[in-house]
Design a protein around this motif. Structure first.
Motif, PDB file in Angstrom:
ATOM      1  N   PHE A  59       0.852  -1.209   0.000  1.00  0.00           N
ATOM      2  CA  PHE A  59       0.000   0.000   0.000  1.00  0.00           C
ATOM      3  C   PHE A  59       0.885   1.256   0.000  1.00  0.00           C
ATOM      4  CE2 PHE A  59      -3.380  -2.525   2.557  1.00  0.00           C
ATOM      5  CZ  PHE A  59      -3.899  -3.063   1.394  1.00  0.00           C
ATOM      6  N   HIS A  60       1.979   1.175   0.745  1.00  0.00           N
ATOM      7  CA  HIS A  60       2.890   2.317   0.835  1.00  0.00           C
ATOM      8  C   HIS A  60       3.496   2.614  -0.546  1.00  0.00           C
ATOM      9  CE1 HIS A  60       6.472   4.254   3.203  1.00  0.00           C
ATOM     10  NE2 HIS A  60       5.839   5.113   2.437  1.00  0.00           N
ATOM     11  N   ILE A  61       3.897   1.554  -1.234  1.00  0.00           N
ATOM     12  CA  ILE A  61       4.444   1.741  -2.587  1.00  0.00           C
ATOM     13  C   ILE A  61       3.377   2.359  -3.494  1.00  0.00           C
ATOM     14  CG2 ILE A  61       5.272   0.519  -4.651  1.00  0.00           C
ATOM     15  CD1 ILE A  61       6.656  -1.485  -2.775  1.00  0.00           C
ATOM     16  N   ALA A  62       2.142   1.833  -3.367  1.00  0.00           N
ATOM     17  CA  ALA A  62       1.049   2.353  -4.201  1.00  0.00           C
ATOM     18  C   ALA A  62       0.854   3.858  -3.937  1.00  0.00           C
ATOM     19  CB  ALA A  62      -0.235   1.591  -3.896  1.00  0.00           C
ATOM     20  N   LYS A  63       1.002   4.248  -2.678  1.00  0.00           N
ATOM     21  CA  LYS A  63       0.844   5.682  -2.330  1.00  0.00           C
ATOM     22  C   LYS A  63       1.943   6.507  -3.015  1.00  0.00           C
ATOM     23  CE  LYS A  63       0.621   8.597   1.870  1.00  0.00           C
ATOM     24  NZ  LYS A  63      -0.304   9.622   1.452  1.00  0.00           N
ATOM     25  N   LYS A  64       3.170   5.981  -2.976  1.00  0.00           N
ATOM     26  CA  LYS A  64       4.274   6.712  -3.615  1.00  0.00           C
ATOM     27  C   LYS A  64       4.034   6.821  -5.128  1.00  0.00           C
ATOM     28  CE  LYS A  64       8.036   5.637  -0.413  1.00  0.00           C
ATOM     29  NZ  LYS A  64       8.930   6.782  -0.334  1.00  0.00           N
ATOM     30  N   ILE A  65       3.562   5.740  -5.721  1.00  0.00           N
ATOM     31  CA  ILE A  65       3.349   5.734  -7.173  1.00  0.00           C
ATOM     32  C   ILE A  65       2.281   6.763  -7.561  1.00  0.00           C
ATOM     33  CG2 ILE A  65       2.418   4.351  -9.102  1.00  0.00           C
ATOM     34  CD1 ILE A  65       3.872   1.914  -7.824  1.00  0.00           C
ATOM     35  N   THR A  66       1.161   6.770  -6.828  1.00  0.00           N
ATOM     36  CA  THR A  66       0.093   7.716  -7.194  1.00  0.00           C
ATOM     37  C   THR A  66       0.547   9.157  -6.957  1.00  0.00           C
ATOM     38  OG1 THR A  66      -0.868   7.377  -4.999  1.00  0.00           O
ATOM     39  CG2 THR A  66      -1.904   6.212  -6.820  1.00  0.00           C
ATOM     40  N   GLU A  67       1.228   9.369  -5.824  1.00  0.00           N
ATOM     41  CA  GLU A  67       1.591  10.750  -5.489  1.00  0.00           C
ATOM     42  C   GLU A  67       2.650  11.326  -6.430  1.00  0.00           C
ATOM     43  OE1 GLU A  67       0.045  10.671  -0.901  1.00  0.00           O
ATOM     44  OE2 GLU A  67       2.206  10.659  -1.259  1.00  0.00           O
ATOM     45  N   THR A  68       3.499  10.446  -6.976  1.00  0.00           N
ATOM     46  CA  THR A  68       4.500  10.926  -7.947  1.00  0.00           C
ATOM     47  C   THR A  68       3.791  11.564  -9.144  1.00  0.00           C
ATOM     48  OG1 THR A  68       5.752   8.971  -7.362  1.00  0.00           O
ATOM     49  CG2 THR A  68       6.568  10.190  -9.234  1.00  0.00           C
ATOM     50  N   GLU A  69       2.604  11.055  -9.450  1.00  0.00           N
ATOM     51  CA  GLU A  69       1.850  11.569 -10.608  1.00  0.00           C
ATOM     52  C   GLU A  69       0.803  12.605 -10.200  1.00  0.00           C
ATOM     53  OE1 GLU A  69       2.511  10.981 -13.794  1.00  0.00           O
ATOM     54  OE2 GLU A  69       4.198   9.750 -13.140  1.00  0.00           O
ATOM     55  N   GLY A  70       0.837  13.001  -8.925  1.00  0.00           N
ATOM     56  CA  GLY A  70      -0.135  14.003  -8.457  1.00  0.00           C
ATOM     57  C   GLY A  70      -1.545  13.449  -8.323  1.00  0.00           C
ATOM     58  N   ILE A  71      -1.662  12.146  -8.206  1.00  0.00           N
ATOM     59  CA  ILE A  71      -2.997  11.538  -8.033  1.00  0.00           C
ATOM     60  C   ILE A  71      -3.185  11.247  -6.546  1.00  0.00           C
ATOM     61  CG2 ILE A  71      -4.490   9.593  -8.682  1.00  0.00           C
ATOM     62  CD1 ILE A  71      -2.495   9.129 -11.043  1.00  0.00           C
ATOM     63  N   SER A  72      -4.396  11.504  -6.031  1.00  0.00           N
ATOM     64  CA  SER A  72      -4.617  11.263  -4.605  1.00  0.00           C
ATOM     65  C   SER A  72      -4.642   9.764  -4.316  1.00  0.00           C
ATOM     66  CB  SER A  72      -5.946  11.889  -4.167  1.00  0.00           C
ATOM     67  OG  SER A  72      -6.296  11.378  -2.907  1.00  0.00           O
ATOM     68  N   PHE A  73      -3.976   9.378  -3.230  1.00  0.00           N
ATOM     69  CA  PHE A  73      -3.960   7.976  -2.783  1.00  0.00           C
ATOM     70  C   PHE A  73      -5.385   7.503  -2.453  1.00  0.00           C
ATOM     71  CE2 PHE A  73      -2.968   5.130   1.047  1.00  0.00           C
ATOM     72  CZ  PHE A  73      -2.571   4.031   0.301  1.00  0.00           C
ATOM     73  N   ASP A  74      -6.243   8.460  -2.076  1.00  0.00           N
ATOM     74  CA  ASP A  74      -7.618   8.113  -1.684  1.00  0.00           C
ATOM     75  C   ASP A  74      -8.364   7.355  -2.775  1.00  0.00           C
ATOM     76  OD1 ASP A  74      -7.210   9.283   0.691  1.00  0.00           O
ATOM     77  OD2 ASP A  74      -8.403  11.096   0.305  1.00  0.00           O
ATOM     78  N   ILE A  75      -7.996   7.607  -4.015  1.00  0.00           N
ATOM     79  CA  ILE A  75      -8.714   6.970  -5.124  1.00  0.00           C
ATOM     80  C   ILE A  75      -8.573   5.438  -5.066  1.00  0.00           C
ATOM     81  CG2 ILE A  75      -6.920   6.965  -6.938  1.00  0.00           C
ATOM     82  CD1 ILE A  75      -9.118   8.229  -8.785  1.00  0.00           C
ATOM     83  N   LEU A  76      -7.509   4.960  -4.380  1.00  0.00           N
ATOM     84  CA  LEU A  76      -7.287   3.509  -4.285  1.00  0.00           C
ATOM     85  C   LEU A  76      -7.991   2.872  -3.085  1.00  0.00           C
ATOM     86  CD1 LEU A  76      -3.462   3.338  -5.128  1.00  0.00           C
ATOM     87  CD2 LEU A  76      -5.330   2.488  -6.539  1.00  0.00           C
TER      88      LEU A  76
END
Ligand SMILES: NC(=O)c1ccc[n+]([C@@H]2O[C@H](COP(=O)([O-])OP(=O)(O)OC[C@H]3O[C@@H](n4cnc5c(N)ncnc54)[C@H](OP(=O)(O)O)[C@@H]3O)[C@@H](O)[C@H]2O)c1
Length: 259
Positions: free
Chosen positions: A183-200
């Protein structure tokens, strides 16, 4: 045994010490002392649960009925060695999932494990009515005592021996620690692209809800199980700047295909 009259000492004021202390207190049990090497930390918990705070193990009261060692796994033996002479005949348990109860055998006559199978962080309240509390002592009389203490704070008690507990702990690490890392990796991946982690978050929730009543193997979806190789290659390209993630992605995809 009138457990509510019994005195409990907590050695450790970290995540588990904090939650056990609060739960025993809420259930009317008497936590008489809290130890931490940092007196401010001991004081914070002790104040909340009406206990005495200490940062010196030689100040441990000798008249308590149960001593709970809730420190890092690798520090349990050294803490036990430091208190062995004062608690020789007392019932002493540790809260580790992986360490056996016999880690305490060289130091105490009466020893065991008191392992709540849940993920504890100080700032997140935990529902003790839902979690499994695993207890064990090689001695029958101590298993009975631990059962009484455990049932005063939790309805789901499991007597699990040392081997079963260590295996269970490996499964718990896969279930919680590794998925949380993903989940932590997923958060880093989304945030690198400016996408909110909440969407996941709905996806995370559904992942866990689905397996409440279904076999995880049957619930697996995604490119690895479908064998969509081109999608896998596209994903690997997108994370190529992080070789650790590439390695992890490949290993997990192979695992999904093999299991
Ligand atoms: N967190 C969980 O989800 C969880 C779940 C089930 C079981 N457990 C088990 O519960 C135990 C405690 O875990 P935790 O998550 O509460 O850890 P934690 O929050 O890191 O707290 C452990 C405490 O151990 C103390 N400590 C470390 N080295 C020490 C030493 N050499 N001497 C004395 N004290 C020392 C530290 O206290 P000071 O620095 O304040 O002295 C620290 O606050 C571990 O055995 C763990 O496997 C954890």
């Amino acid at each position: 045994m009138a457990v509510s009259k019994k005195k409990i000492v907590l050695i450790g004021a970290g995540n588990v010490g904090h939650h056990l202390g609060h739960r025993f207190f809420e259930k009317g049990m008497s936590i008489t002392q809290v130890f931490s090497r940092k007196i401010t930390k001991a004081r914070k918990l002790a104040k909340a649960i009406n206990a005495e705070a200490i940062n010196d193990l030689s100040l441990l009261q000798q008249n308590a009925d149960l001593y709970i060692i809730a420190v890092h796994d690798d520090a349990i033996a050294s803490v036990a060695a430091q208190v062995a002479s004062i608690l020789k005949d007392k019932l002493v348990v540790h809260t580790s999932g992986s360490a056996p109860s016999t880690l305490l055998k060289p130091f105490f006559k009466n020893y065991g494990c008191f392992y709540p199978l849940q993920t504890f962080s100080i700032n997140k309240k935990v529902d003790f009515d839902q979690l499994p509390l695993c207890i064990y002592s090689p001695q029958k009389r101590n298993r009975t005592k631990l059962h009484h203490y455990a049932s005063s704070i939790c309805p789901n008690i499991f007597e699990i021996n040392d081997h079963q507990k260590s295996v269970l702990h490996v499964a718990a690490v896969f279930t919680n620690n590794f998925s949380n890392h993903l989940f932590h990796i997923a958060k880093k991946i989304t945030e690198t692209e400016g996408i909110s982690f909440d969407i996941l978050k709905p996806l995370m929730l559904e992942t866990v809800l689905k397996i409440q009543h279904n076999h995880p193997k049957d619930m697996q979806t995604g490119p690895a199980i479908r064998g969509d190789q081109k999608t896998i290659e596209r994903h690997l390209k997108l994370i190529e700047n992080n070789p650790d993630w590439v390695q992890l992605y490949k290993l997990l995809s192979e695992g999904i295909q093999k299991i």
